[in-house]
Design a protein around this motif. Structure first.
Motif, short mmCIF file in Angstrom:
data_model
loop_
_atom_site.label_atom_id
_atom_site.label_comp_id
_atom_site.label_asym_id
_atom_site.label_seq_id
_atom_site.Cartn_x
_atom_site.Cartn_y
_atom_site.Cartn_z
N ALA A 41 16.64 83.96 20.02
CA ALA A 41 15.21 82.92 19.63
C ALA A 41 14.35 83.50 20.67
O ALA A 41 13.01 83.40 19.82
N THR A 42 14.29 83.81 21.93
CA THR A 42 13.16 84.37 22.52
C THR A 42 12.51 85.34 22.06
O THR A 42 11.35 85.67 22.01
N PHE A 43 13.44 86.55 21.63
CA PHE A 43 13.06 87.65 21.03
C PHE A 43 12.16 87.70 19.66
O PHE A 43 10.87 88.04 19.65
N LYS A 44 12.40 86.43 18.75
CA LYS A 44 11.76 86.52 17.78
C LYS A 44 10.65 85.62 17.99
O LYS A 44 9.37 85.79 17.30
N LYS A 45 10.43 84.70 19.08
CA LYS A 45 9.23 83.99 19.29
C LYS A 45 8.31 84.82 19.90
O LYS A 45 7.16 84.79 19.34
N ILE A 46 8.66 85.67 20.57
CA ILE A 46 7.41 86.95 21.01
C ILE A 46 7.30 87.76 20.16
O ILE A 46 5.95 88.33 19.95
N THR A 47 8.14 88.57 19.31
CA THR A 47 7.64 89.53 18.40
C THR A 47 7.60 89.06 16.84
O THR A 47 7.01 89.68 16.26
N GLY A 48 7.94 88.03 16.52
CA GLY A 48 8.08 87.39 14.91
C GLY A 48 9.12 88.05 14.07
O GLY A 48 9.25 87.84 12.97
#
Length: 330
Positions: A304-311
């Protein structure tokens, strides 16, 4: 326009045996980036000031070239070019080593190309950190610097305040990384296109790799930032960070955000995701293992955090930018 823009000075080191093609190539690369940035007519973009620093015996390096002469200011970065002749461990002048440590302590990002990473290793700044170097130096590097986590198969290790590259011609990618940080991914991509050199698409599509603000001048906060980089922020707490800074938690929170423009928790998230991006690009470890390695006990929270930051989801990021065949995705 130049008079209205902030200035970011990038120092290129010239030592005995340094590859002058890299010195002048970096100078030209930054000059092209300046020209492209000027076309945007934005006072928000800094002017890149390029200086050359000559090593003279055992004395600290001296400035011998300045693209935009102006009052002296702290260097934003110091770049160490490669050496075609090679570089022997243990021969680094003490004056140069002290100077590199001083620049790092003042907030400069240090970048070593190929065997230039040996100079960073000699300074002790890479102890406890990850780094790469040219394949011909890998064996002796690992033996001489056991405190450094050598990633000999990784072409570039961007550890925020310390960047090392493995290829002799990787000075162009190092230069583009700094253009990316200072002027943005679109200008870095345009610079690479003008020079017809390769540049990772991950920065332009997913935002730059994490580039912490280090030139804020708050020594106590910079000390914590260097500590977070060395530990990977894998097991830290607000209390531990405040103690490292020698402050009460409320004071630390205020000063950390003022210096870095991020809350400590956000800063640690960006740092961890930055390391995860590197692992997804250059290793074939499972995503769950990568999540654990960068400090997440819950793989779901990591995703979730990875997708929030990188899209992008970690698996999609690896599919698009990974260079390791047959990489695991679970």
């Amino acid at each position: 326009m130049d008079a209205e823009r902030a200035i970011a000075e990038l120092g290129v080191l010239i030592y005995p045996g340094a590859q002058m093609a890299a010195v002048h190539g970096l100078t030209d690369l930054f000059g092209v980036a300046n020209r492209i940035a000027a076309e945007h007519q934005s006072a928000q973009l800094p002017l890149l000031r390029i200086s050359h620093w000559q090593v003279e015996g055992d004395q600290p390096p001296v400035r011998v070239f300045d693209s935009h002469p102006a009052p002296e200011r702290a260097l934003v970065a110091v770049l160490i070019p490669p050496s075609i002749a090679g570089f022997t461990e243990g021969q680094a002048p003490l004056g140069l080593i002290r100077w590199l440590r001083e620049q790092h302590a003042r907030g400069a990002t240090l970048g070593g190309v190929c065997v230039g990473s040996i100079l960073l290793a000699e300074s002790g700044l890479l102890d406890g950190r990850s780094a790469t170097t040219h394949w011909t130096s890998a064996k002796t590097f690992a033996e001489r610097y056991p405190a450094i986590r050598l990633k000999a198969d990784t072409p570039i290790v961007d550890d925020g305040d310390l960047i090392t590259t493995a290829g002799l011609m990787a000075w162009s990618e190092l230069g583009l990384r700094l253009v990316n940080r200072l002027l943005g991914p679109s200008i870095a991509t345009s610079t690479a296109r003008f020079l017809v050199v390769e540049h990772s698409d991950s920065a332009s599509e997913c935002g730059s790799n994490f580039a912490p603000i280090l030139s804020h001048g708050d020594v106590a906060i910079l000390k914590v930032q260097h500590w977070l980089q060395s530990t990977g922020a894998t097991d830290v707490s607000l209390a531990a960070m405040a103690e490292k800074a020698g402050m009460e938690e409320r004071t630390f929170l205020r000063r950390f955000r003022a210096a870095t423009a991020l809350k400590p928790t956000e800063y640690c998230q960006h740092l961890r995701v930055g390391k995860a991006r590197e692992m997804l690009e250059f290793t074939n470890g499972t995503i769950d293992h990568i999540a654990w390695t960068v400090g997440y006990q819950d793989p779901g929270a990591f995703r979730a955090t990875f997708k929030k930051i990188t899209g992008l989801a970690p698996s999609d990021y690896r599919t698009r930018f990974g260079v390791t065949p047959g990489a695991a995705t679970r």
